[in-house]
Design an enzyme around this catalytic site. Structure first.
Site, PDB file in Angstrom:
ATOM      1  N   ALA A 170       3.927   1.508  -1.056  1.00  0.00           N
ATOM      2  CA  ALA A 170       4.613   1.609  -2.352  1.00  0.00           C
ATOM      3  C   ALA A 170       3.686   2.181  -3.423  1.00  0.00           C
ATOM      4  CB  ALA A 170       5.117   0.235  -2.770  1.00  0.00           C
ATOM      5  N   TYR A 200       0.845  -1.197   0.000  1.00  0.00           N
ATOM      6  CA  TYR A 200       0.000   0.000   0.000  1.00  0.00           C
ATOM      7  C   TYR A 200       0.882   1.249   0.000  1.00  0.00           C
ATOM      8  CZ  TYR A 200      -3.577   3.352   1.519  1.00  0.00           C
ATOM      9  OH  TYR A 200      -4.428   4.434   1.610  1.00  0.00           O
TER      10      TYR A 200
END
Length: 358
Positions: free
Chosen positions: A203, A201
């Site tokens: 990233a 998430y």
């Protein structure tokens, strides 16, 4: 040639940090004054969106749903997209009731490029223009990365969060240029603040931030771009809706408590109202709640301390279940949940359409 290049780098390494620090100290006060004056100017001459066309993805719940309501109150015409058809239609009906003259619900999955193209075409075919694009659709994988057995089960994090925003933006740009429109990118503070179990998430949201910052450089003043980095906001995610290692969306409020602990969760209505106001002002960035910004500075100046704290706070000792992490223990012992969580977040109820699984 190599010696000259080495000398250039040596000079830059020696002198540039000192020069940059000196310049920062001297010019920062003037910069902040000018920035404040510009904010006042933009606040006075804020955009009137009455009659303008706004496309919102992920509009069936949470921030996306309440953004639809806020735009509706201002008289904007809406094109709303989500995968849950029945929930989306209910949001569309409410938006119409709140003041939008026209609301078109579009059943779409933003991870599919053809659906994103169809969404933008729906706005143009029905209204002949596009003024605001709000890229909001997202899912949140929650697990330790090493627990992921089939790595492709994590693909929705990028397919929906990042590529969904990229696809819709790609098709929207020519139409937004025609009206000097705006893109409102709903990213996350997690794009700057890394926490255990949400690596994918984080990233995806960091990728969104980088993409839209770069796009702002490329487009200049042709299209305004507001990058929103919410903290914890009342939504289905803060109710505990996460993507599992098997690739399924499930509600797990115990893991929600582990991950969010005693962090205050902002009511969604306030967040949505601030986002629309920020977009109409033409802000480059917005963080809601504002106090989350202070955490960004700690991340910049004390990265090792922040990483150590996150590891200690969220990860229990070897062999212990996640529910024994200090984050969950502190929440249970203090009993602060009823004070820092909005009442709707305490319920595990999630919108589920007939024929649609979480």
């Amino acid at each position: 040639m190599g010696l000259v290049l080495d000398l250039i780098h040596k000079i830059l390494n020696t002198y540039l940090p000192h020069m940059a620090t000196t310049a920062l100290i001297h010019f920062m006060p003037l910069y902040l004054i000018l920035k404040f004056l510009h904010f006042i100017y933009r606040s006075i001459f804020s955009e009137n969106v009455a009659g303008k066309v706004v496309v919102i993805t992920g509009a069936s719940s949470g921030i996306g749903e309440h953004l639809a309501y806020e735009y509706a109150k201002k008289g904007a015409r809406l094109v709303l997209a989500a995968r849950r058809r029945q929930s989306l239609e209910q949001v569309a009906d409410m938006a119409y009731w709140l003041g939008s003259p026209n609301v078109i619900p579009v059943h779409a999955d933003v991870s599919k490029v053809e659906d994103c193209q169809r969404l933008i075409e729906a706005a143009i075919n029905n209204f002949g223009r596009l003024d605001h694009l709000v890229t909001n659709a997202a899912v949140t994988p929650l697990y330790m990365f090493e627990d992921l057995i089939e790595v492709t089960n994590a693909a929705p994090a990028m397919d929906i969060n990042f590529w969904g925003a990229v696809y819709t933006t790609h098709f929207a740009i020519p139409h937004l240029k025609d009206n000097k429109g705006k893109i409102i990118a709903i990213t996350s503070s997690a794009g700057y603040l890394n926490a255990a179990r949400i690596s994918l998430y984080c990233a995806s949201k960091a990728a969104m931030i980088s993409f839209f910052e770069t796009l702002r450089v490329e487009l200049g003043t042709l299209i305004g771009i507001t990058i929103v980095t919410p903290g914890l906001v009342e939504s289905e995610m803060t109710k505990g809706k996460f993507l599992t290692t098997e690739g399924n969306l499930e509600v797990d409020q115990v893991m929600r408590d582990v991950e969010m602990s005693v962090t205050p969760i902002l009511p969604v209505e306030k967040c949505a109202r601030s986002i629309v106001q920020s977009a109409c002002r033409g802000d480059n960035y917005l963080t809601e709640p504002l106090w989350f910004k202070t955490l960004f500075y700690y991340r910049i100046f004390f990265p090792e301390l922040v990483e150590w704290f996150q590891r200690w706070f969220l990860i229990p000792g070897p062999g212990k279940p996640p529910a024994e992490a200090p984050s969950k223990v502190i929440l249970d012992v203090t009993g602060l949940q009823e004070y820092v969580y909005p009442a709707p977040v305490l319920s595990p109820h999630i919108k589920v359409d007939r024929g649609y699984s979480l």
